[in-house]
Design a protein around this motif. Sequence first.
Motif, PDB file in Angstrom:
ATOM      1  N   ALA A   1       0.802  -1.221   0.000  1.00  0.00           N
ATOM      2  CA  ALA A   1       0.000   0.000   0.000  1.00  0.00           C
ATOM      3  C   ALA A   1       0.836   1.272   0.000  1.00  0.00           C
ATOM      4  N   VAL A   2       2.170   1.142  -0.023  1.00  0.00           N
ATOM      5  CA  VAL A   2       3.048   2.308   0.047  1.00  0.00           C
ATOM      6  C   VAL A   2       3.916   2.368  -1.199  1.00  0.00           C
ATOM      7  N   LEU A   3       3.950   3.542  -1.799  1.00  0.00           N
ATOM      8  CA  LEU A   3       4.853   3.811  -2.911  1.00  0.00           C
ATOM      9  C   LEU A   3       5.879   4.825  -2.431  1.00  0.00           C
ATOM     10  N   ALA A   4       7.111   4.688  -2.873  1.00  0.00           N
ATOM     11  CA  ALA A   4       8.176   5.609  -2.492  1.00  0.00           C
ATOM     12  C   ALA A   4       8.629   6.398  -3.710  1.00  0.00           C
ATOM     13  N   ALA A   5       8.939   7.669  -3.482  1.00  0.00           N
ATOM     14  CA  ALA A   5       9.475   8.530  -4.539  1.00  0.00           C
ATOM     15  C   ALA A   5      10.971   8.677  -4.313  1.00  0.00           C
ATOM     16  N   THR A   6      11.709   8.674  -5.409  1.00  0.00           N
ATOM     17  CA  THR A   6      13.149   8.849  -5.330  1.00  0.00           C
ATOM     18  C   THR A   6      13.600   9.941  -6.280  1.00  0.00           C
ATOM     19  N   GLU A   7      14.718  10.538  -5.912  1.00  0.00           N
ATOM     20  CA  GLU A   7      15.428  11.436  -6.815  1.00  0.00           C
ATOM     21  C   GLU A   7      16.893  11.046  -6.694  1.00  0.00           C
ATOM     22  N   GLY A   8      17.428  10.571  -7.793  1.00  0.00           N
ATOM     23  CA  GLY A   8      18.777  10.032  -7.733  1.00  0.00           C
ATOM     24  C   GLY A   8      18.790   8.866  -6.751  1.00  0.00           C
ATOM     25  N   ASP A   9      19.710   8.906  -5.804  1.00  0.00           N
ATOM     26  CA  ASP A   9      19.835   7.835  -4.811  1.00  0.00           C
ATOM     27  C   ASP A   9      19.037   8.094  -3.543  1.00  0.00           C
ATOM     28  N   PHE A  10      18.258   9.175  -3.502  1.00  0.00           N
ATOM     29  CA  PHE A  10      17.563   9.571  -2.278  1.00  0.00           C
ATOM     30  C   PHE A  10      16.080   9.232  -2.317  1.00  0.00           C
ATOM     31  N   THR A  11      15.561   8.697  -1.213  1.00  0.00           N
ATOM     32  CA  THR A  11      14.124   8.557  -1.043  1.00  0.00           C
ATOM     33  C   THR A  11      13.637   9.907  -0.553  1.00  0.00           C
ATOM     34  N   VAL A  12      12.647  10.487  -1.247  1.00  0.00           N
ATOM     35  CA  VAL A  12      12.252  11.865  -0.972  1.00  0.00           C
ATOM     36  C   VAL A  12      10.803  12.003  -0.498  1.00  0.00           C
TER      37      VAL A  12
END
Length: 180
Positions: free
Chosen positions: A55-66
Amino acid sequence: MADAGVHTATAADLPEIVRIHRETWRLAYARLLPAEVLDALDTDDAWALAVGQGAVLAATEGDFTVGFVVASKAPDEEVAKADGSLPPDADTTALLSVLVEPRWGRRGHGTRLVAEAVRRLAGAGATRGIAWVPEADEASRNFYERLGWTGDGTVRTLDASGRPLREVRLSGPLEVRLAD
C-alpha cells in the motif's frame, strides 16, 4: 533534476519512510500536535505492515528517497458521511496520504506519487479518492486542490493527547495529468 521515480516500497525503504514521516511531521505540525504525539511517530511495525501489503509507494530522486504515498481502499469509517451512512461509491473509494520531505518539495514528487497511486487504484476498480488533512495545513490542502480535489464538507476532530486536531476531508477524481 536527477532521475526521479516512483516504486512500490519494500523493506529496504522502511528506514527512510519512517525518517521522512517523523521529521516532516515534527517540522510541519509542531504547532498543531503535542510533542509526545510527534515523539511517538517511530512506529516501524505499522509501516512494515503497510509496506508488506503493497500500500506504500516511495518517490526517489537520484539515490535519495524523498517521499511516499499510502494508498488503499478506504475503510468504511473513513468514507462515511457525517451521519454515519455510506455513500453509494463507498466500495470504490480509495484513501490516500502523501508526504514529501520539504527540502525535496516543489519538484513534482508528490504529483508523481499520486499519479502512480491513482493509476494503480483505478486499475483495481477505484473511482474516487479521499484524503484527510489537518484544517490548518494549507500546503497539503493546496496540493490536493491543485489535483482537482475539494473539501466535501466532512470534518472530524481527533484527540491528539488532549489537544483537538481538526481535519477536513478532501475528495476527488482518480485522474492526475503529469506535465511533459
